[in-house]
Write an enzyme that holds these catalytic residues in place. Structure first.
Site, mmCIF file in Angstrom:
data_model
loop_
_atom_site.group_PDB
_atom_site.id
_atom_site.type_symbol
_atom_site.label_atom_id
_atom_site.label_comp_id
_atom_site.label_asym_id
_atom_site.label_seq_id
_atom_site.Cartn_x
_atom_site.Cartn_y
_atom_site.Cartn_z
ATOM 1 N N ALA A 13 59.284 44.416 34.154
ATOM 2 C CA ALA A 13 59.086 44.797 35.501
ATOM 3 C C ALA A 13 60.374 45.282 36.213
ATOM 4 O O ALA A 13 61.483 44.721 35.879
ATOM 5 C CB ALA A 13 58.204 43.891 36.287
ATOM 6 N N PHE A 15 61.307 44.627 39.096
ATOM 7 C CA PHE A 15 61.826 43.533 40.106
ATOM 8 C C PHE A 15 62.586 42.561 39.279
ATOM 9 O O PHE A 15 63.767 42.148 39.280
ATOM 10 C CB PHE A 15 60.819 42.779 40.858
ATOM 11 C CG PHE A 15 61.386 41.701 41.502
ATOM 12 C CD1 PHE A 15 61.893 41.923 42.804
ATOM 13 C CD2 PHE A 15 61.124 40.387 41.267
ATOM 14 C CE1 PHE A 15 62.277 40.997 43.750
ATOM 15 C CE2 PHE A 15 61.690 39.482 41.924
ATOM 16 C CZ PHE A 15 62.426 39.660 43.234
ATOM 17 N N ALA A 16 62.077 42.410 37.791
ATOM 18 C CA ALA A 16 62.764 41.631 36.952
ATOM 19 C C ALA A 16 64.163 42.245 36.681
ATOM 20 O O ALA A 16 65.144 41.522 36.605
ATOM 21 C CB ALA A 16 62.010 41.355 35.726
ATOM 22 N N ARG A 38 57.039 46.169 25.040
ATOM 23 C CA ARG A 38 56.491 47.049 24.149
ATOM 24 C C ARG A 38 57.451 48.330 24.232
ATOM 25 O O ARG A 38 57.582 49.012 23.180
ATOM 26 C CB ARG A 38 55.006 47.403 24.307
ATOM 27 C CG ARG A 38 54.148 46.321 24.069
ATOM 28 C CD ARG A 38 52.699 46.555 24.252
ATOM 29 N NE ARG A 38 51.779 45.361 24.165
ATOM 30 C CZ ARG A 38 51.546 44.605 25.111
ATOM 31 N NH1 ARG A 38 51.958 45.066 26.109
ATOM 32 N NH2 ARG A 38 50.602 43.550 24.885
ATOM 33 N N TYR A 59 54.201 39.836 24.282
ATOM 34 C CA TYR A 59 54.277 38.667 24.982
ATOM 35 C C TYR A 59 54.003 37.451 24.210
ATOM 36 O O TYR A 59 54.916 36.689 24.428
ATOM 37 C CB TYR A 59 53.382 38.844 26.282
ATOM 38 C CG TYR A 59 53.361 39.893 27.096
ATOM 39 C CD1 TYR A 59 54.509 40.507 27.240
ATOM 40 C CD2 TYR A 59 52.619 40.249 28.061
ATOM 41 C CE1 TYR A 59 54.718 41.669 28.161
ATOM 42 C CE2 TYR A 59 52.504 41.284 28.771
ATOM 43 C CZ TYR A 59 53.875 41.916 29.007
ATOM 44 O OH TYR A 59 53.870 43.018 29.831
ATOM 45 N N HIS A 80 48.706 37.082 36.654
ATOM 46 C CA HIS A 80 49.740 35.767 36.720
ATOM 47 C C HIS A 80 49.005 34.469 35.986
ATOM 48 O O HIS A 80 49.557 33.654 35.310
ATOM 49 C CB HIS A 80 50.028 35.590 38.074
ATOM 50 C CG HIS A 80 50.959 36.832 38.675
ATOM 51 N ND1 HIS A 80 51.489 36.681 39.935
ATOM 52 C CD2 HIS A 80 51.697 37.587 37.932
ATOM 53 C CE1 HIS A 80 52.461 37.570 40.151
ATOM 54 N NE2 HIS A 80 52.468 38.162 38.818
ATOM 55 N N LYS A 98 55.523 35.663 42.888
ATOM 56 C CA LYS A 98 54.456 35.329 43.782
ATOM 57 C C LYS A 98 53.411 36.687 43.647
ATOM 58 O O LYS A 98 53.754 37.692 43.255
ATOM 59 C CB LYS A 98 55.077 35.060 45.189
ATOM 60 C CG LYS A 98 56.155 36.080 45.636
ATOM 61 C CD LYS A 98 55.358 37.680 45.944
ATOM 62 C CE LYS A 98 56.473 38.562 46.084
ATOM 63 N NZ LYS A 98 55.600 39.928 46.324
#
Length: 320
Positions: A13, A15-16, A38, A59, A80, A98
């Protein structure tokens, strides 16, 4: 594991890539060791600052990697709870972005899984680890603004990409689920009070709230806030009392939004601006996981705290 935690990130992602994986890489007693994606093209940006990174194509492969102690989950909101449970049952410590779940029932299930397995499982709610919120709580507790009268908050940002997951009802999108945890959680953390929702309204687009306005109260204290994905960037929390006020200037994303600082006004006294320069709350959050697992230190945002915030979110969703 005694000298530090080896971390894997579940998904590439944005943000990651931009925030949390670099924070893991910077943190003491932490090593960013593996990434599951992937799309090998997305992995290149992670390998640029962590060249020894191991890549997993699925994952599940990351969850069964014996050289990983902790997993950070930045998946879309609706995924999540499922992947938290799978990672914990695979024997990993888990820090999940979150909101960690979409309902009280899901959080209750996660608490049960945590307690049954004895594994670390918590939400990545970074204000819990920023010292400005310790200071706000202390000022309020010491009566530094007299009797607390009202609290107001806002978290707004302009989301212009229609394909963004925050615009998807199926993926648990919406302004409230994305950023409502911040004004609600900081109110609760600073005051120790539990707000009850009295009114709420929202602008709905494609099944998600683009903007939401909330009125609540906790005893004699009124609490109002709004969140929006369609307004200009703004963050603020204001605590107003009988003898003064505190304005938290960059309450949620200090650094990227502005400098962390408190503007403390007191009746009959000089105004104070209390600064917190160069605090890295994301790095502190990662280090707090290590302190909990390796030293037995209490974690500042346990699932029970997340549950209290989710109770307010659930109440708002019922109201709108």
């Amino acid at each position: 594991m005694q000298d530090g935690l080896r971390w894997g990130v579940l998904g590439a992602a944005a943000f990651a890539r931009k925030t949390m994986a670099p924070a893991i890489h910077r943190a003491e007693r932490a090593q960013f060791s593996a990434l599951a994606t992937r799309d090998r093209g997305k992995a290149a940006a992670f390998q640029a600052f962590a060249p020894g990174l191991r890549l997993h194509d699925s994952y599940d492969d990351l969850l069964t990697d014996p050289e990983i102690d902790a997993i950070y989950i930045p998946l879309p909101n609706a995924m999540h709870a499922e992947w938290c449970e799978r990672a914990v049952r695979a024997g990993k410590a888990v820090l999940c972005e979150k909101p960690i779940a979409l309902s009280l029932a899901e959080i209750d299930d996660l608490i049960a899984v945590r307690d049954t397995t004895g594994r670390f499982l918590a939400e990545a709610w970074m204000p819990a680890h920023h010292p400005q919120w310790d200071r706000v709580a202390q000022i309020l507790s010491d009566g530094g603004i007299g009797r607390l009268h009202s609290v107001t908050g806002v978290f707004a940002f302009p989301l212009r990409d229609p394909a963004n997951v925050r615009n998807s009802a199926d993926l648990g999108g919406g302004a409230l689920r994305d950023v409502g945890v911040y004004p609600i959680g900081t109110f609760r953390r600073a005051t120790g009070l539990e707000p009850e929702v009295t009114a709420a309204e929202a602008v709905l687009e494609q099944g998600v709230d683009a903007s939401t306005w909330v009125q609540a109260r906790a005893g004699d204290v009124r609490f109002s806030f709004y969140v929006s994905m369609r307004a200009d960037l703004r963050q603020e929390m204001v605590f107003h009392g009988s003898d003064g006020s505190i304005v938290v200037e960059a309450p949620f994303n200090p650094g990227s939004y502005g400098e962390a600082a408190l503007h403390w006004r007191r009746a009959g006294q000089d105004e104070l601006r209390i600064r917190f320069p160069a605090v890295d709350q994301y790095k502190l959050q990662v280090e707090a996981v290590s302190a909990s697992l390796l030293d037995g230190a209490p974690f500042a945002c346990p699932l029970e705290f997340s549950r209290g915030t989710q109770a307010v979110i659930d109440a708002v969703l019922r109201a709108i």
